[in-house]
Design an enzyme around this catalytic site. Structure first.
Site, PDB file in Angstrom:
ATOM      1  CG  HIS A  17      -1.907  -1.126   1.227  1.00 46.24           C
ATOM      2  ND1 HIS A  17      -3.138  -1.049   0.626  1.00 46.24           N
ATOM      3  CD2 HIS A  17      -1.819  -2.376   1.755  1.00 46.24           C
ATOM      4  CE1 HIS A  17      -3.778  -2.204   0.780  1.00 46.24           C
ATOM      5  NE2 HIS A  17      -2.984  -3.022   1.452  1.00 46.24           N
ATOM      6  NE  ARG A 174      10.163   1.987  -8.220  1.00 40.74           N
ATOM      7  CZ  ARG A 174       9.843   0.770  -7.831  1.00 40.74           C
ATOM      8  NH1 ARG A 174       8.728   0.567  -7.143  1.00 40.74           N
ATOM      9  NH2 ARG A 174      10.617  -0.264  -8.123  1.00 40.74           N
ATOM     10  CD  GLU A 281       6.674  -3.195  -9.254  1.00 40.14           C
ATOM     11  OE1 GLU A 281       6.486  -2.244  -8.465  1.00 40.14           O
ATOM     12  OE2 GLU A 281       7.441  -4.150  -8.986  1.00 40.14           O
TER      13      GLU A 281
END
Length: 362
Positions: A17, A174, A281
């Site tokens: 989280h 990211r 990812e």
């Protein structure tokens, strides 16, 4: 623009989280916003990491939290909060009065409309990050980045004016994953089993990592195979796993608290990982995965990605047999098939899409 996150990490909750909120906060910061994190000082909190990433971390002390009597209709994850919703809201309100944020973003299974409604007067708009679709919310924007999630799953849980962002196109990744995507996909055109990556989340309190290493020990892997294990800095079994790694028949290194996860994934041929937020990812980089469910909320992710063919779903209670069977009958084509299916899941641009809905752009 000023953004406040309310999110926790702990040995019980895990780190996922906070990590996905940090990804969003980094993108918001790049777009010019100031980000603040309110967290409770559970064992395994990530307050130091939040500050390392350049955001302000505001702690709610555990010793000050004396939960009210738990109501009969309390949330399934109520014990994760360390206080009642009312007490947590009161503590947060004292901080929000000073901060006066444009957005309050909450990512916590132990909070719902009770908490959100109490804090409405202290922010301009409120956003919820969720993946359970199991409780009422009082919010203006809701994000659920689960693959296959439909807005209809939340219609009965949010106000009519709430904007819903559902599906893995909004997965919070990211920028490094977008950066490594082209390289990662290109090297998979020549599928092989030379580098195996093991990552069972930031905590892995049950030491499933050790069970995976046990299972691999008896497998017939290529002689030039290498294994990389990635663990979070707060994982309780780090030393045991490091000792275990030294007994493996193949070079096995254990990395802790890495900052180059995308690079490691891009250079791996197969991952053995949990069905948490790292699923997106791996899909962004086309990394074939043997996926394990380590928490109840991960079952939907594992089932949907497995049905898509983007991973192979393994059960923890049958690890030794299932891993041995899969790798003993390994064919490179199976890796290629999984890579191709991963491409349908996410392209890594979710953070950019989300901050546009928050009134910013990068």
């Amino acid at each position: 623009m000023k953004i406040v996150f309310r999110v926790d990490a702990s040995t019980q909750i895990g780190t996922g989280h906070v990590m996905r909120c940090l990804t969003l906060a980094d993108a918001l910061s790049e777009a010019g916003a100031g980000c603040y994190f309110i967290y409770r000082e559970h064992e395994g909190h990530l307050g130091a990491l939040i500050e390392q990433r350049g955001h302000q971390a505001l702690a709610l002390p555990l010793q000050a939290c004396k939960p009210d009597e738990t109501p009969a209709d309390s949330l399934a994850h109520a014990a994760w909060l360390g206080a009642s919703q009312q007490e947590d809201a009161r503590e947060c309100a004292l901080l929000l009065q000073t901060l006066q944020p444009d957005w309050l973003i909450v990512d916590h299974y132990a909070l719902d409309r009770v908490w959100e409604s109490q804090l409405r007067p202290y922010c301009r708009q409120l956003m919820v990050i969720d993946d359970l679709a199991d409780r009422q919310h009082d919010c203006d924007l809701l994000l659920d980045q689960t693959y296959g999630r439909d807005t209809q799953d939340y219609i009965d849980w949010v106000p009519s004016h709430c904007e819903l962002l559902c599906g893995s196109m909004y997965a919070l990744l990211r920028p490094e994953f977008t950066h490594w995507r082209e390289y990662s996909l290109a090297r998979r055109k020549d599928a092989r089993l030379q580098n195996i990556l093991i990552n069972l989340g930031g905590v892995d309190k049950g030491n499933v990592t050790g069970q995976v290493l046990d299972a691999l020990h008896s497998c017939s892997l290529p002689s030039d195979c290498a294994i990389t294990v990635v663990m979070g800095a707060t994982a309780p079994w780090i030393n045991e796993v490091k000792k275990h790694a030294k007994t493996m028949p193949w070079p096995t290194q254990v990395k802790v608290g890495v900052s180059n996860m995308a690079e490691l994934m891009a250079n791996s041929d197969l991952a053995i990982g949990a069905a948490g937020s790292t699923s997106w990812e791996r899909c962004c980089l086309g990394l074939p995965t043997l996926m394990l469910v380590l928490a109840e909320n991960q079952e939907m992710i594992a089932n949907r990605l497995s049905s898509q063919g983007a991973c192979t779903f393994l059960k923890v209670d049958n690890l030794n047999t299932s891993i041995h069977h899969l790798l003993s009958n390994f064919v490179p084509e199976s890796l290629t098939r999984m890579t191709l299916e991963c491409l349908h899941v996410t392209d890594g641009g979710g953070a950019k899409r989300i901050i546009q809905h928050l009134g910013l752009s990068i």
